[in-house]
Design an enzyme around this catalytic site. Sequence first.
Site, PDB file in Angstrom:
ATOM      1  N   GLU A 120      53.428  18.622  -1.482  1.00  0.00           N
ATOM      2  CA  GLU A 120      52.365  18.872  -0.493  1.00  0.00           C
ATOM      3  C   GLU A 120      51.250  17.830  -0.599  1.00  0.00           C
ATOM      4  OE1 GLU A 120      52.972  20.865   1.773  1.00  0.00           O
ATOM      5  OE2 GLU A 120      54.020  22.651   1.053  1.00  0.00           O
ATOM      6  N   HIS A 143      46.632  25.051  -3.438  1.00  0.00           N
ATOM      7  CA  HIS A 143      47.536  25.759  -2.530  1.00  0.00           C
ATOM      8  C   HIS A 143      48.297  26.751  -3.386  1.00  0.00           C
ATOM      9  CE1 HIS A 143      50.935  26.845  -0.131  1.00  0.00           C
ATOM     10  NE2 HIS A 143      51.771  26.164  -0.884  1.00  0.00           N
ATOM     11  N   HIS A 145      50.442  30.987  -3.422  1.00  0.00           N
ATOM     12  CA  HIS A 145      51.255  31.938  -2.653  1.00  0.00           C
ATOM     13  C   HIS A 145      50.851  33.392  -2.950  1.00  0.00           C
ATOM     14  CE1 HIS A 145      54.861  28.807  -2.647  1.00  0.00           C
ATOM     15  NE2 HIS A 145      53.828  28.404  -1.920  1.00  0.00           N
ATOM     16  N   HIS A 215      53.470  31.356   4.589  1.00  0.00           N
ATOM     17  CA  HIS A 215      53.742  30.452   3.463  1.00  0.00           C
ATOM     18  C   HIS A 215      52.716  30.599   2.334  1.00  0.00           C
ATOM     19  CE1 HIS A 215      54.435  25.999   2.011  1.00  0.00           C
ATOM     20  NE2 HIS A 215      54.152  26.815   1.018  1.00  0.00           N
TER      21      HIS A 215
HETATM   22  P1  13P Z   1      55.677  21.491  -5.289  1.00  0.00           P
HETATM   23  O1  13P Z   1      56.470  21.980  -6.481  1.00  0.00           O
HETATM   24  O2  13P Z   1      56.251  20.230  -4.721  1.00  0.00           O
HETATM   25  O3  13P Z   1      54.210  21.361  -5.650  1.00  0.00           O
HETATM   26  O4  13P Z   1      55.813  22.557  -4.120  1.00  0.00           O
HETATM   27  C1  13P Z   1      55.409  23.885  -4.259  1.00  0.00           C
HETATM   28  C2  13P Z   1      54.975  24.493  -2.967  1.00  0.00           C
HETATM   29  O5  13P Z   1      54.329  25.533  -2.982  1.00  0.00           O
HETATM   30  C3  13P Z   1      55.326  23.844  -1.675  1.00  0.00           C
HETATM   31  O6  13P Z   1      54.629  24.397  -0.627  1.00  0.00           O
HETATM   32 ZN    ZN Z   2      53.842  26.446  -1.018  1.00  0.00          ZN
END
Ligand code: 13P
Ligand code: ZN
Length: 268
Positions: A120, A143, A145, A215
């Site tokens: 990302e 970022h 989840h 996401h």
């Molecule tokens: P990466 O392992 O490349 O950081 O990706 C994790 C992710 O959450 C992609 O949206």
């Molecule tokens: Zn992600």
Amino acid sequence: MLKSILENRPTLKAEIDKVAEVAGYLWQKGWAERNGGNITINVTEFVDDEIRRMPAISPAYPIGTTLPSLKGCYFFCKGTNRRMRDLARWPMENGSVIRISDDCASYVIIADKAVKPTSELASHLSMHNQMIESGNGYKAAIHTHPIDLIAMTHNRAFLQKDVLTNLLWSMIPETRAFCPKGLGIVPYYMPSSVELAEGTIEQLKEYDVVMWEKHGVCAVGPDIMEAFDQVDVLSKAAQIYLTAKSMGFTPEGTSQEQMDELKRAFNL
Ligand code: 13P
Ligand code: ZN
């Protein structure tokens, strides 16, 4: 043994330690399955002549977009496919420091190991580029989840502008106080795409936190701890909403008047 870029650089090390601490929280929260989520911080202010002279330890990789305000900047980035729970314990084994090349469209890795940055990166670096341009002094982007907040983006009604912001603000007064701008919504795009990066910075003009539909969430802040705090506060509000729902009722929420009173009292 190869020495680490963190050796004899306590201020840089302190920032990386904060990244590791937050990475641990993300895992504990259940927001970081496998390699889920990423963190980047702008470390340019800690760069000295010795770092500037450090050779590249990777080929030049394209960012995927051109970001003119990042010329000469340095970032610490979580590695792609690396686990947050590993970043928490061994940050320099699971992340790396990169230098943006003069073309502002590519970068090289300089330390400690050739750990390729997060997939990302286009979104992260676009956020940093915008933060520099806005002059807000923000240095961190995250970022992650969070289960509760992502679940809410599966309801089309919550994707309308500021519907989720007002709902979450009304769950507990702290949300209004500590996430005063609320959260923006970025429609679904392919993970790691430039379209996702563009959608993100469009929303960041107005918000410090943005939801990536179905996401995850992105947040920015002066440092990584404050960026994390914003997501944590919003997730708490989402938890209150869904706890009430699971008890079988829709929570009443504080009134618009009560929220306005808070806005005035806290000068938000
Ligand atoms: P990466 O392992 O490349 O950081 O990706 C994790 C992710 O959450 C992609 O949206
Ligand atoms: Zn992600």
